[in-house]
Design a protein around this motif. Structure first.
Motif, PDB file in Angstrom:
ATOM      1  N   THR A   1       5.022 -30.600  -6.494  1.00 58.55           N
ATOM      2  CA  THR A   1       5.854 -31.198  -7.033  1.00 58.55           C
ATOM      3  C   THR A   1       5.885 -32.497  -7.002  1.00 58.55           C
ATOM      4  OG1 THR A   1       6.132 -29.100  -7.935  1.00 58.55           O
ATOM      5  CG2 THR A   1       8.042 -31.174  -8.812  1.00 58.55           C
ATOM      6  N   ILE A   2       6.362 -32.463  -6.013  1.00 57.46           N
ATOM      7  CA  ILE A   2       6.928 -33.922  -5.087  1.00 57.46           C
ATOM      8  C   ILE A   2       5.518 -34.665  -5.091  1.00 57.46           C
ATOM      9  CG2 ILE A   2       8.248 -35.271  -3.725  1.00 57.46           C
ATOM     10  CD1 ILE A   2      10.104 -32.747  -3.096  1.00 57.46           C
ATOM     11  N   LYS A   3       4.585 -34.362  -4.307  1.00 52.84           N
ATOM     12  CA  LYS A   3       3.413 -35.314  -3.947  1.00 52.84           C
ATOM     13  C   LYS A   3       3.063 -35.287  -5.286  1.00 52.84           C
ATOM     14  CE  LYS A   3       2.192 -31.893   0.507  1.00 52.84           C
ATOM     15  NZ  LYS A   3       1.315 -31.089   0.753  1.00 52.84           N
ATOM     16  N   GLN A   4       2.537 -34.516  -6.564  1.00 52.32           N
ATOM     17  CA  GLN A   4       2.646 -35.311  -7.845  1.00 52.32           C
ATOM     18  C   GLN A   4       3.400 -36.893  -8.026  1.00 52.32           C
ATOM     19  OE1 GLN A   4       2.071 -32.200 -10.463  1.00 52.32           O
ATOM     20  NE2 GLN A   4       1.881 -33.794 -12.262  1.00 52.32           N
ATOM     21  N   LYS A   5       4.684 -36.640  -7.498  1.00 52.49           N
ATOM     22  CA  LYS A   5       5.615 -38.004  -8.013  1.00 52.49           C
ATOM     23  C   LYS A   5       4.602 -38.343  -7.229  1.00 52.49           C
ATOM     24  CE  LYS A   5       8.465 -38.065 -10.520  1.00 52.49           C
ATOM     25  NZ  LYS A   5       8.590 -38.445 -11.570  1.00 52.49           N
ATOM     26  N   VAL A   6       5.177 -38.373  -5.652  1.00 48.47           N
ATOM     27  CA  VAL A   6       4.152 -40.177  -5.546  1.00 48.47           C
ATOM     28  C   VAL A   6       2.839 -40.323  -5.846  1.00 48.47           C
ATOM     29  CG1 VAL A   6       2.804 -40.434  -2.525  1.00 48.47           C
ATOM     30  CG2 VAL A   6       5.549 -38.781  -2.956  1.00 48.47           C
ATOM     31  N   ALA A   7       1.948 -39.351  -6.666  1.00 47.34           N
ATOM     32  CA  ALA A   7       0.645 -39.951  -6.868  1.00 47.34           C
ATOM     33  C   ALA A   7       0.825 -40.691  -7.464  1.00 47.34           C
ATOM     34  CB  ALA A   7      -0.244 -38.178  -6.812  1.00 47.34           C
ATOM     35  N   GLU A   8       1.652 -40.127  -9.011  1.00 48.62           N
ATOM     36  CA  GLU A   8       1.951 -41.222  -9.850  1.00 48.62           C
ATOM     37  C   GLU A   8       2.017 -42.614  -9.920  1.00 48.62           C
ATOM     38  OE1 GLU A   8       4.933 -38.777 -12.227  1.00 48.62           O
ATOM     39  OE2 GLU A   8       2.860 -37.034 -12.868  1.00 48.62           O
ATOM     40  N   ILE A   9       3.653 -42.733  -8.332  1.00 48.14           N
ATOM     41  CA  ILE A   9       3.955 -44.466  -7.942  1.00 48.14           C
ATOM     42  C   ILE A   9       2.569 -44.463  -6.974  1.00 48.14           C
ATOM     43  CG2 ILE A   9       5.940 -45.018  -6.391  1.00 48.14           C
ATOM     44  CD1 ILE A   9       8.026 -42.240  -7.369  1.00 48.14           C
ATOM     45  N   SER A  10       1.958 -43.613  -6.696  1.00 49.65           N
ATOM     46  CA  SER A  10       0.720 -44.546  -5.597  1.00 49.65           C
ATOM     47  C   SER A  10      -0.267 -45.296  -6.682  1.00 49.65           C
ATOM     48  CB  SER A  10      -0.068 -43.448  -5.023  1.00 49.65           C
ATOM     49  OG  SER A  10       1.401 -42.854  -3.740  1.00 49.65           O
ATOM     50  N   ALA A  11      -0.429 -44.454  -8.249  1.00 46.69           N
ATOM     51  CA  ALA A  11      -1.330 -45.057  -8.683  1.00 46.69           C
ATOM     52  C   ALA A  11      -0.333 -46.848  -9.519  1.00 46.69           C
ATOM     53  CB  ALA A  11      -1.730 -44.220  -9.848  1.00 46.69           C
TER      54      ALA A  11
ATOM     55  N   PRO B   1      -7.242 -45.200  -4.251  1.00 47.13           N
ATOM     56  CA  PRO B   1      -7.602 -44.517  -3.975  1.00 47.13           C
ATOM     57  C   PRO B   1      -6.944 -43.070  -2.929  1.00 47.13           C
ATOM     58  CG  PRO B   1      -8.880 -46.274  -3.426  1.00 47.13           C
ATOM     59  CD  PRO B   1      -7.201 -45.987  -4.135  1.00 47.13           C
ATOM     60  N   LYS B   2      -5.911 -43.583  -2.832  1.00 47.42           N
ATOM     61  CA  LYS B   2      -4.618 -42.764  -1.684  1.00 47.42           C
ATOM     62  C   LYS B   2      -4.180 -41.305  -3.110  1.00 47.42           C
ATOM     63  CE  LYS B   2       0.111 -42.763  -0.088  1.00 47.42           C
ATOM     64  NZ  LYS B   2       1.561 -43.179   0.012  1.00 47.42           N
ATOM     65  N   ALA B   3      -3.551 -41.961  -4.603  1.00 48.58           N
ATOM     66  CA  ALA B   3      -3.610 -41.507  -5.592  1.00 48.58           C
ATOM     67  C   ALA B   3      -4.173 -40.053  -5.837  1.00 48.58           C
ATOM     68  CB  ALA B   3      -3.111 -42.202  -7.071  1.00 48.58           C
ATOM     69  N   THR B   4      -5.535 -40.497  -6.060  1.00 48.71           N
ATOM     70  CA  THR B   4      -7.299 -39.788  -6.307  1.00 48.71           C
ATOM     71  C   THR B   4      -6.964 -38.335  -5.336  1.00 48.71           C
ATOM     72  OG1 THR B   4      -8.543 -41.275  -6.767  1.00 48.71           O
ATOM     73  CG2 THR B   4      -9.137 -38.996  -6.489  1.00 48.71           C
ATOM     74  N   GLU B   5      -6.507 -39.309  -3.546  1.00 46.41           N
ATOM     75  CA  GLU B   5      -6.531 -37.835  -2.330  1.00 46.41           C
ATOM     76  C   GLU B   5      -5.534 -37.253  -3.052  1.00 46.41           C
ATOM     77  OE1 GLU B   5      -6.333 -38.000   2.186  1.00 46.41           O
ATOM     78  OE2 GLU B   5      -6.809 -39.989   0.794  1.00 46.41           O
ATOM     79  N   ILE B   6      -4.348 -36.943  -2.958  1.00 47.52           N
ATOM     80  CA  ILE B   6      -3.262 -36.090  -3.435  1.00 47.52           C
ATOM     81  C   ILE B   6      -3.588 -35.518  -4.477  1.00 47.52           C
ATOM     82  CG2 ILE B   6      -0.959 -36.419  -4.253  1.00 47.52           C
ATOM     83  CD1 ILE B   6      -0.827 -38.921  -3.000  1.00 47.52           C
ATOM     84  N   PHE B   7      -4.060 -36.017  -5.610  1.00 44.55           N
ATOM     85  CA  PHE B   7      -4.358 -35.141  -6.826  1.00 44.55           C
ATOM     86  C   PHE B   7      -5.052 -34.112  -6.146  1.00 44.55           C
ATOM     87  CE2 PHE B   7      -2.293 -38.839 -10.204  1.00 44.55           C
ATOM     88  CZ  PHE B   7      -1.519 -38.326  -9.853  1.00 44.55           C
TER      89      PHE B   7
END
Length: 300
Positions: free
Chosen positions: A142-152, A158-164
């Protein structure tokens, strides 16, 4: 260590005194939080993790009094790191407090400056790591998804895609989480589109065709609206039935440089499955990249 602990005691007493005062000038809760922070650092240098953790909880309370949820959440993360040295249960409790506060934050409204977003991802990633270390993968994802959203949002696609994609891989074998996979994969695909680099997009789509990675993660993905929004038309074998599909293909529209087709695809998808503000923002960025290329072509 004795000197560090004595300094910690002194700073903590000054902070408590500040809180008990009237606070006619300045913000007594902010001032107390600064003093508590110095106390916590001193206790950490003395390796008195119990005292340090307790002081970080006091810091969190000071920030909550001032309605500073981000700072309060950060203090809870620091407390959790200290508690982890001697009490995993209390570390988990502090971490839960931090996560609840982080997830309450409206990123679009509260974090206006890039440096605040960067700070948010730092604390969120630390919180996710702590959850992972405790075997709490659902909370971590749940937290990592928030990180991916902020990264995007920070254009770190690339970072966001990798996390998702990593979250999707972990979720597909979980009966409670597997139904969220198609939405996560859609987010990953949108991040790829936002890069606006035809070569990168082509390489990504070739890697996916026939959405190999996505199919590997979720074999049902090719039958979803999310897939049809992202996938090139030529991966559909029943070309004569293409008009029956709910959406046009965003990737093909971008490859063709067709803004109208791109816009129509988004509108049609949104009419069936409402796009949230995050997706809308990123798809608008992708559309703007397409518009830039069209303008450049007009000049040549």
């Amino acid at each position: 260590m004795g000197d560090h602990e004595a300094r910690g005691d002194d700073f903590e007493k000054k902070a408590e005194k500040k809180l008990s005062g009237w606070g006619l000038f300045g913000n007594k809760h902010e001032d107390a939080a600064d003093l508590f922070d110095k106390a916590a650092n001193s206790f950490k240098l003395a390796k008195n993790w119990n005292r340090a953790a307790a002081v970080y909880i006091k810091i969190a309370n000071c920030h909550l009094k001032g309605d500073s949820k981000h700072e309060a959440a950060s203090a809870y993360v620091e407390a959790a790191n200290c508690y982890k040295k001697f009490s995993p249960q209390e570390a988990a409790q502090a971490l839960n407090q931090a996560v609840n506060l982080f997830l309450e934050l409206d990123i679009g409204e509260i974090y206006q400056q890039e440096q605040d977003l960067e700070k948010a991802t730092d604390y969120l990633e630390r919180a996710a790591d702590l959850f992972d270390s405790e075997g709490q993968s659902s909370q971590s994802n749940t937290i990592k998804q928030k990180v991916a959203e902020i990264s995007a949002q920070l254009e770190q696609y690339p970072k966001a895609t990798e996390i998702f994609e990593a979250i999707a891989r972990q979720s597909i074998n979980n009966n409670l989480l597997k139904y969220s996979v198609r939405g996560i994969l859609l987010n990953a695909g949108i991040c790829q589109l936002c890069r606006g680099d035809p070569v990168a997009i082509t390489n990504s789509l070739e890697r996916y065709q026939p959405f190999a990675i996505l199919q590997e993660i979720d074999p049902t993905f090719s039958g979803t609206r999310e897939y049809k929004l992202l996938a090139p038309r030529d991966v559909f074998h029943l070309a004569s039935k293409v008009n029956e599909y709910i959406l046009q293909d965003l990737a093909a529209a971008m490859d063709e440089g067709d803004i109208a087709k791109f816009t129509d695809a988004i509108k049609e998808f949104d009419s069936m499955t409402r796009l949230d503000p995050w997706k809308t923002t990123l798809l608008l960025r992708a559309k703007n990249e397409l518009k830039k290329k069209e303008d450049e072509d007009d000049l040549t």
